[in-house]
Design an enzyme around this catalytic site. Structure first.
Site, short mmCIF file in Angstrom:
data_model
loop_
_atom_site.label_atom_id
_atom_site.label_comp_id
_atom_site.label_asym_id
_atom_site.label_seq_id
_atom_site.Cartn_x
_atom_site.Cartn_y
_atom_site.Cartn_z
N ARG A 10 0.70 -1.27 0.03
CA ARG A 10 -0.18 0.43 -0.29
C ARG A 10 0.84 1.03 0.01
NH1 ARG A 10 -2.37 0.16 6.28
NH2 ARG A 10 -0.90 0.13 6.93
N ASN A 84 11.32 0.29 2.75
CA ASN A 84 9.85 1.19 2.88
C ASN A 84 9.40 0.76 4.39
OD1 ASN A 84 7.47 2.86 1.81
ND2 ASN A 84 6.81 1.44 2.15
N SER A 138 11.76 10.43 7.15
CA SER A 138 10.94 11.09 7.57
C SER A 138 11.67 12.88 8.08
CB SER A 138 9.98 10.89 7.99
OG SER A 138 9.17 12.42 8.52
N TYR A 153 8.19 7.62 16.23
CA TYR A 153 7.96 8.21 15.63
C TYR A 153 9.54 8.80 14.72
CZ TYR A 153 6.85 8.57 10.55
OH TYR A 153 7.24 8.57 8.83
N LYS A 157 13.16 7.32 13.10
CA LYS A 157 13.78 7.72 11.70
C LYS A 157 14.61 8.45 11.96
CE LYS A 157 10.34 6.45 9.11
NZ LYS A 157 10.18 5.70 8.22
#
Length: 230
Positions: A10, A84, A138, A153, A157
């Protein structure tokens, strides 16, 4: 040419898998559920590309080892890895509100899973003296842009960016390029419907980094093809 894409079922992963197939890569479409991986591979084949599905949860090291053995037996090498697969479990939460399970699952998926994938893929790339590794990062992981909330998060990252630099240094003489890419705020399940970018447009910068020529950068944090601050 073989390209492995995690979280390909997705969002950005879906588009990257299809874009790489459009550039004549045989895509190994990885997703946690076998039926999801099958759906990606079937879609690529329907569009005239080549793809193989593989059920993979990057938080399970034994599954990554199985993938390594499978890739070696079937293809003997891999040219591209796109890390990913990722989760955002603490959107909008302050550090005090994050549970230990949210913290651990985020790091296990976004950072440790990517590290294990890189460990697995390196021997296959070094054998042919060629490889392209893209860690999907990100702006939330940029120390220069660091702010409040979603600490799990952000830290995952930032760690992924550090992993990118370490691995780029270790592979500098191996014909392997390793970069982190910030795809921007895309309208995916993670980004939400209010995001400013079409997923396919964001994905193309990941695909670009996965197909760099010999003059392309390594060890960079990239957005829209340009370096940004770590």
């Amino acid at each position: 040419m073989i390209a492995v894409v995690t979280g390909s079922n997705r969002g950005l992963g879906w588009h990257v898998a299809h874009q790489l197939a459009g550039q004549e890569y045989h895509v190994v479409a990885c997703a946690r559920r076998h039926e999801d991986a099958m759906a990606v591979a079937a879609s690529i084949r329907q569009q005239g590309g080549e793809a193989s599905p593989f059920a993979l949860d990057v938080t399970h090291p034994e599954q990554i080892q199985e993938l390594a053995a499978w890739l070696t037996e079937l293809f003997g090498g891999v040219e591209v890895l796109v890390n990913n697969a990722g989760v955002l479990l603490d959107q909008g939460l302050p550090l005090s509100a994050i549970s230990l399970s949210q913290w651990q699952r985020t790091l296990d998926t976004n950072l440790t899973g990517a590290m294990l994938m890189c460990q697995m893929i390196l021997p296959l790339m070094r054998a042919s003296h060629y490889g392209r590794i893209v860690n999907v990062s990100s702006g939330y992981g940029s120390l220069a842009e660091m702010g409040e909330h979603q600490a799990a998060y952000r830290v995952s990252k930032a760690g992924l960016n550090a992993l990118t630099r370490v691995l780029a240094a270790e592979t500098a003489d191996d014909g392997i390029k390793v970069n982190a890419v910030c795809p921007g705020w895309a309208r995916t399940d993670m980004g939400g419907p209010q995001a400013s970018r079409e997923p396919a447009d964001s994905a193309r910068w990941i695909t670009w980094a996965a197909t760099l020529d010999d003059h392309g950068p390594s060890g960079a944090f990239l957005r829209d093809g340009q370096p940004i601050e770590f």
